[in-house]
Design an enzyme around this catalytic site. Sequence first.
Site, PDB file in Angstrom:
ATOM      1  N   LYS A  11      13.216  27.617  19.577  1.00 57.40           N
ATOM      2  CA  LYS A  11      12.880  26.828  18.381  1.00 57.40           C
ATOM      3  C   LYS A  11      11.808  25.788  18.727  1.00 57.40           C
ATOM      4  CE  LYS A  11      17.517  27.634  16.451  1.00 57.40           C
ATOM      5  NZ  LYS A  11      18.771  26.990  15.962  1.00 57.40           N
ATOM      6  N   PHE A  59      22.551  21.488   4.734  1.00 57.57           N
ATOM      7  CA  PHE A  59      21.532  21.267   5.766  1.00 57.57           C
ATOM      8  C   PHE A  59      20.393  22.292   5.705  1.00 57.57           C
ATOM      9  CE2 PHE A  59      24.998  23.772   7.705  1.00 57.57           C
ATOM     10  CZ  PHE A  59      24.308  24.894   8.159  1.00 57.57           C
ATOM     11  N   ARG A  87      24.600  35.336  23.297  1.00 59.64           N
ATOM     12  CA  ARG A  87      25.270  34.206  22.634  1.00 59.64           C
ATOM     13  C   ARG A  87      26.045  33.362  23.656  1.00 59.64           C
ATOM     14  NH1 ARG A  87      24.807  33.055  17.006  1.00 59.64           N
ATOM     15  NH2 ARG A  87      27.068  32.770  16.838  1.00 59.64           N
ATOM     16  N   THR A  93      27.101  26.473  18.796  1.00 51.46           N
ATOM     17  CA  THR A  93      26.089  25.868  17.926  1.00 51.46           C
ATOM     18  C   THR A  93      25.844  24.382  18.207  1.00 51.46           C
ATOM     19  OG1 THR A  93      26.773  27.455  16.230  1.00 51.46           O
ATOM     20  CG2 THR A  93      25.407  25.606  15.500  1.00 51.46           C
ATOM     21  N   ARG A 104      22.283  25.672  25.652  1.00 46.54           N
ATOM     22  CA  ARG A 104      22.525  24.480  24.826  1.00 46.54           C
ATOM     23  C   ARG A 104      23.351  23.444  25.579  1.00 46.54           C
ATOM     24  NH1 ARG A 104      23.966  27.929  19.330  1.00 46.54           N
ATOM     25  NH2 ARG A 104      21.835  28.127  18.509  1.00 46.54           N
ATOM     26  N   HIS A 117      17.724  30.261  19.235  1.00 48.16           N
ATOM     27  CA  HIS A 117      18.489  31.112  18.312  1.00 48.16           C
ATOM     28  C   HIS A 117      18.842  32.429  18.991  1.00 48.16           C
ATOM     29  CE1 HIS A 117      19.544  33.590  14.817  1.00 48.16           C
ATOM     30  NE2 HIS A 117      18.784  34.519  15.367  1.00 48.16           N
TER      31      HIS A 117
HETATM   32  P1  DAT Z   1      23.991  29.554  15.557  1.00 50.83           P
HETATM   33  O1  DAT Z   1      22.551  29.120  15.691  1.00 50.83           O
HETATM   34  O2  DAT Z   1      24.823  29.047  16.702  1.00 50.83           O
HETATM   35  O3  DAT Z   1      24.140  31.032  15.308  1.00 50.83           O
HETATM   36  P2  DAT Z   1      24.579  29.214  12.702  1.00 50.83           P
HETATM   37  O4  DAT Z   1      24.070  30.599  12.524  1.00 50.83           O
HETATM   38  O5  DAT Z   1      25.921  28.889  12.165  1.00 50.83           O
HETATM   39  O6  DAT Z   1      24.593  28.808  14.282  1.00 50.83           O
HETATM   40  O7  DAT Z   1      23.552  28.181  12.092  1.00 50.83           O
HETATM   41  C1  DAT Z   1      22.172  28.366  12.269  1.00 50.83           C
HETATM   42  C2  DAT Z   1      21.533  27.035  12.599  1.00 50.83           C
HETATM   43  O8  DAT Z   1      21.722  26.141  11.494  1.00 50.83           O
HETATM   44  C3  DAT Z   1      22.140  26.319  13.793  1.00 50.83           C
HETATM   45  O9  DAT Z   1      21.607  26.768  15.030  1.00 50.83           O
HETATM   46  C4  DAT Z   1      21.787  24.899  13.502  1.00 50.83           C
HETATM   47  C5  DAT Z   1      21.906  24.813  11.992  1.00 50.83           C
HETATM   48  N1  DAT Z   1      23.246  24.344  11.612  1.00 50.83           N
HETATM   49  C6  DAT Z   1      24.387  25.064  11.600  1.00 50.83           C
HETATM   50  N2  DAT Z   1      25.448  24.325  11.211  1.00 50.83           N
HETATM   51  C7  DAT Z   1      24.953  23.093  10.961  1.00 50.83           C
HETATM   52  C8  DAT Z   1      25.515  21.877  10.521  1.00 50.83           C
HETATM   53  N3  DAT Z   1      26.823  21.752  10.262  1.00 50.83           N
HETATM   54  N4  DAT Z   1      24.694  20.795  10.387  1.00 50.83           N
HETATM   55  C9  DAT Z   1      23.362  20.906  10.646  1.00 50.83           C
HETATM   56  N5  DAT Z   1      22.765  22.024  11.056  1.00 50.83           N
HETATM   57  C10 DAT Z   1      23.543  23.106  11.214  1.00 50.83           C
HETATM   58 MG    MG Z   2      23.539  32.198  13.658  1.00 49.40          MG
END
Ligand code: DAT
Ligand code: MG
Length: 151
Positions: A11, A59, A87, A93, A104, A117
């Site tokens: 990112k 968000f 992963r 996350t 991370r 990602h």
């Molecule tokens: P990941 O990237 O671990 O697969 P995700 O697919 O649930 O997580 O979400 C995609 C992205 O969105 C994540 O990397 C960061 C953002 N995100 C997720 N949950 C969030 C939250 N509660 N507040 C702010 N940003 C969030």
């Molecule tokens: Mg995701």
Amino acid sequence: EEVEETYIMIKPDGFQRGLVGEIISRFEKKGFKLKGLKLFQCPKELAQEHYKDLQSKPFFPKLINYITSGPVVCMAWEGIGVVASARKLIGVTNPLNAEPGTIRGDLAVQTGRNVVHGSDSPENGKREIALWFKEGELCEWTPLLGPWLTE
Ligand code: DAT
Ligand code: MG
């Protein structure tokens, strides 16, 4: 275990912080096969399509602004069980909850700046690679180390 493909993306924060080599290195060392790699300034529409499952989240607008705020590094990786394994290498996350040793866990502190990602299923791996790469941008090649990595 099956040979799968996953879409991994550094990112804009990972790029700006100079973590590109470090992050790519972790997937290389693990033994996965890199099939596509490019630096790319992501248009808003593509970011929205990529994260369409999250479009109702509060968000979402911030997420789209973040992902489009600077260049990202797009990668396609192939390997046995690569989706779940990537992963694990990435970590959960929220970087504060991510285990030390994960990308991370080692390199980030906040969900909104979690540097990388990774696709969450083989289906999404295929979907996302097709979304981010054009035909001709992926390489088919045979790793000479093949027999030393897999039986
Ligand atoms: P990941 O990237 O671990 O697969 P995700 O697919 O649930 O997580 O979400 C995609 C992205 O969105 C994540 O990397 C960061 C953002 N995100 C997720 N949950 C969030 C939250 N509660 N507040 C702010 N940003 C969030
Ligand atoms: Mg995701």
